[in-house]
Scaffold this active site. Sequence first.
Site, PDB file in Angstrom:
ATOM      1  N   ARG A 105       0.840  -1.211   0.000  1.00 40.93           N
ATOM      2  CA  ARG A 105       0.000   0.000   0.000  1.00 40.93           C
ATOM      3  C   ARG A 105       0.864   1.246   0.000  1.00 40.93           C
ATOM      4  O   ARG A 105       0.544   2.250  -0.632  1.00 40.93           O
ATOM      5  CB  ARG A 105      -0.911   0.009   1.235  1.00 40.93           C
ATOM      6  CG  ARG A 105      -2.081  -0.948   1.110  1.00 40.93           C
ATOM      7  CD  ARG A 105      -2.797  -1.093   2.434  1.00 40.93           C
ATOM      8  NE  ARG A 105      -3.263   0.166   2.945  1.00 40.93           N
ATOM      9  CZ  ARG A 105      -3.297   0.481   4.244  1.00 40.93           C
ATOM     10  NH1 ARG A 105      -2.900  -0.388   5.144  1.00 40.93           N
ATOM     11  NH2 ARG A 105      -3.749   1.644   4.626  1.00 40.93           N
TER      12      ARG A 105
ATOM     13  N   SER B  87      -6.053  -3.113   8.743  1.00 45.21           N
ATOM     14  CA  SER B  87      -4.610  -3.165   9.021  1.00 45.21           C
ATOM     15  C   SER B  87      -4.354  -2.910  10.502  1.00 45.21           C
ATOM     16  O   SER B  87      -3.660  -3.675  11.178  1.00 45.21           O
ATOM     17  CB  SER B  87      -3.902  -2.106   8.167  1.00 45.21           C
ATOM     18  OG  SER B  87      -2.607  -1.865   8.627  1.00 45.21           O
TER      19      SER B  87
HETATM   20  N1  URA Z   1      -1.437   2.274  10.577  1.00 43.24           N
HETATM   21  C1  URA Z   1      -1.542   0.968  10.245  1.00 43.24           C
HETATM   22  O1  URA Z   1      -1.090   0.095  10.959  1.00 43.24           O
HETATM   23  N2  URA Z   1      -2.160   0.653   9.127  1.00 43.24           N
HETATM   24  C2  URA Z   1      -2.673   1.559   8.316  1.00 43.24           C
HETATM   25  O2  URA Z   1      -3.231   1.195   7.333  1.00 43.24           O
HETATM   26  C3  URA Z   1      -2.562   2.911   8.652  1.00 43.24           C
HETATM   27  C4  URA Z   1      -1.938   3.246   9.807  1.00 43.24           C
END
Ligand code: URA
Length: 443
Positions: free
Chosen positions: A168, A183
């Site tokens: 990402r 996430s």
């Molecule tokens: N922190 C995370 O762990 N994942 C994300 O997608 C954005 C911030």
Amino acid sequence: MNMVELITKKKLGQELTEEEIRFFVRGAAEKTVPDYQLAAMLMAIRLQGMTARETTTLTLAMRDSGDVADLSAIPGVKVDKHSTGGVGDTTTLILAPLVAACGVPVAKMSGRGLGHTGGTLDKLESIAGLTVEESEEQFIRQVREIGVAVIGQTGTLAPADKTLYALRDVTATVDSLPLIASSVMSKKLASGADAIVLDVKTGSGAIMQTLEGSIELAQAMVDIGTLAGKPVTAIVTGMEQPLGTHVGNALEVKDAIDVLAGRTEGALKEVSLLLGSHMLVLADRADTPEQGRKLLEEALNSGAGLEKLRQMIRAQGGDPACCDDVSLLPRAAVIREVKAGVTGYAAEMDTMALGLAAQAMGAGRVRKTDALDYSVGFVLPVRIGDRVTSDTTLCMLHARSEEDADRAEAAIRAAIRFSDEPVQSPPLCYAIITKDGVKRFTE
Ligand code: URA
């Protein structure tokens, strides 16, 4: 099951089944689906979104893609904290030792930089010798012995997120509610904490830039946590400007040490105390956030918080001497003062552009495999609402070369707008969200 069919389905905005989501997540964890198909799926999700059911399924599939840590060998309530990411946002390095100094165990697994935002692991690695790679046994032993550890996700914890997070970062798919919520929450649910405090940023430097988007994200994450049986408090805090005055890995470590040493006041300290006070409440160490804040202030003023940071750095193989002499941290080849060059009030900052300026200097990754330069970044003492004159220091650049400094200077100037009229400084905290609802602090 065929990945092309799943990507097509999501591309057309259709809902994926649990089986399909688990297939895609397993492919990410086991690396049986190539990066280009994962990247295409991430972009389809980014553009089409997910239903609440899909987001919860995605989160649980990501949690289940690896082991769930068992922290029961650590006595007490383990409270984790996670930020959705900001610029100059180094609260973990302040509140982890402070909360631990108040007697609450902090067993924290953190992340690396993502997009324009910095990552705690990258910051910690700017300390000579320090490692963020520990086995679960080492991690538990360290928390039992000194009360605090901040490490990377162990290889077996939410491995699907490890793959997707890195992809990402380099495919412009960071700013997606289902991808952020899954996430964050998959890692938090897998990390074995009993309760979770989330710092959801809002404003020009946040992944979710609007207040409503940030509250929606906070609510989604609280709902997922509640469903999984974990108390979650989400606090929406301002990211209209960098939180601390320092942006860049070693510079942010310095900022955190300065707060713990009592040399720095301001937004970074305030937000650290706010989040920490809610951690103490969830850990049953304080009845109210106000009482929690008092305990944290005592730990700060007595030096107990800074001592905890020293202990943590030593336990993770680093040299704690930087806590007493910040000049031991990596230092950039070029340090340049930039004057404001105008008279007026700082009115608005494009904080994402400021984060990207630091990234371009070498503080963040553009490609997954990029090595970081821990020394680079900038110090921006000017805050929204401050009045400057042409001779006021706008920022101090810490760069690898004069050319990098030139580019950063142009980017930073372009990211800050000044006004002739006085400007109000923005609030630090907008809302607190729990399973009981949303409490707003602004209109
Ligand atoms: N922190 C995370 O762990 N994942 C994300 O997608 C954005 C911030």
